[in-house]
Motif scaffolding. Structure first.
Motif, PDB file in Angstrom:
ATOM      1  N   VAL A 195      -6.112  -9.486 -22.206  1.00 50.62           N
ATOM      2  CA  VAL A 195      -6.530 -10.867 -21.978  1.00 50.62           C
ATOM      3  C   VAL A 195      -7.087 -11.465 -23.272  1.00 50.62           C
ATOM      4  O   VAL A 195      -6.741 -12.581 -23.651  1.00 50.62           O
ATOM      5  CB  VAL A 195      -7.573 -10.953 -20.837  1.00 50.62           C
ATOM      6  N   GLY A 196      -7.931 -10.718 -23.966  1.00 51.38           N
ATOM      7  CA  GLY A 196      -8.478 -11.192 -25.230  1.00 51.38           C
ATOM      8  C   GLY A 196      -7.394 -11.443 -26.257  1.00 51.38           C
ATOM      9  O   GLY A 196      -7.418 -12.447 -26.979  1.00 51.38           O
ATOM     10  N   TYR A 197      -6.435 -10.541 -26.318  1.00 55.17           N
ATOM     11  CA  TYR A 197      -5.325 -10.688 -27.264  1.00 55.17           C
ATOM     12  C   TYR A 197      -4.503 -11.934 -26.931  1.00 55.17           C
ATOM     13  O   TYR A 197      -4.181 -12.739 -27.817  1.00 55.17           O
ATOM     14  CB  TYR A 197      -4.444  -9.446 -27.231  1.00 55.17           C
ATOM     15  N   LEU A 198      -4.171 -12.105 -25.665  1.00 57.77           N
ATOM     16  CA  LEU A 198      -3.381 -13.272 -25.268  1.00 57.77           C
ATOM     17  C   LEU A 198      -4.140 -14.566 -25.539  1.00 57.77           C
ATOM     18  O   LEU A 198      -3.536 -15.573 -25.930  1.00 57.77           O
ATOM     19  CB  LEU A 198      -2.996 -13.178 -23.790  1.00 57.77           C
ATOM     20  N   ASN A 199      -5.449 -14.546 -25.351  1.00 51.20           N
ATOM     21  CA  ASN A 199      -6.249 -15.736 -25.629  1.00 51.20           C
ATOM     22  C   ASN A 199      -6.296 -16.046 -27.118  1.00 51.20           C
ATOM     23  O   ASN A 199      -6.496 -17.193 -27.499  1.00 51.20           O
ATOM     24  CB  ASN A 199      -7.669 -15.573 -25.088  1.00 51.20           C
ATOM     25  N   ILE A 239      -3.848 -15.586 -29.370  1.00 44.80           N
ATOM     26  CA  ILE A 239      -2.556 -15.930 -29.967  1.00 44.80           C
ATOM     27  C   ILE A 239      -2.346 -17.444 -29.909  1.00 44.80           C
ATOM     28  O   ILE A 239      -2.626 -18.091 -28.907  1.00 44.80           O
ATOM     29  CB  ILE A 239      -1.403 -15.221 -29.218  1.00 44.80           C
ATOM     30  N   GLU A 240      -1.850 -17.995 -30.994  1.00 45.10           N
ATOM     31  CA  GLU A 240      -1.442 -19.398 -30.991  1.00 45.10           C
ATOM     32  C   GLU A 240       0.041 -19.439 -30.642  1.00 45.10           C
ATOM     33  O   GLU A 240       0.889 -18.968 -31.407  1.00 45.10           O
ATOM     34  CB  GLU A 240      -1.699 -20.033 -32.357  1.00 45.10           C
ATOM     35  N   TRP A 286       3.606 -20.514 -24.222  1.00 48.98           N
ATOM     36  CA  TRP A 286       2.240 -20.725 -23.729  1.00 48.98           C
ATOM     37  C   TRP A 286       2.184 -20.504 -22.225  1.00 48.98           C
ATOM     38  O   TRP A 286       1.268 -19.861 -21.710  1.00 48.98           O
ATOM     39  CB  TRP A 286       1.764 -22.145 -24.065  1.00 48.98           C
ATOM     40  N   THR A 287       3.171 -21.028 -21.504  1.00 51.05           N
ATOM     41  CA  THR A 287       3.211 -20.869 -20.048  1.00 51.05           C
ATOM     42  C   THR A 287       3.300 -19.399 -19.669  1.00 51.05           C
ATOM     43  O   THR A 287       2.613 -18.934 -18.754  1.00 51.05           O
ATOM     44  CB  THR A 287       4.406 -21.644 -19.446  1.00 51.05           C
TER      45      THR A 287
END
Length: 68
Positions: free
Chosen positions: A32-36, A38-39, A46-47
């Protein structure tokens, strides 16, 4: 095997399962932290990341309400 031996065996198995579950929770939290962090370049990316985050957070929330 005595009842005490069986109880110790079950207790040890439960301890190992709890350790694995804790590790899984930590990995999901890291995901979750990693996905948050990433730009994402496109709306589709993004979806997809948003969907993964939501499912991971739902899993963590459900798991934390079940865990003691």
């Amino acid at each position: 095997m005595t009842a005490t031996d069986e109880l110790n065996l079950v207790s040890n198995s439960l301890g190992r399962a709890e350790a694995k579950l804790f590790d899984a929770y930590q990995l999901i939290g890291q995901l979750v932290g990693y996905l948050n962090s990433i730009e994402w370049g496109t709306h589709e990316e993004w979806t997809r990341s948003q969907s993964l985050r939501e499912r991971a957070l739902e899993y963590l929330t459900a798991s934390n309400t079940i865990a003691p």
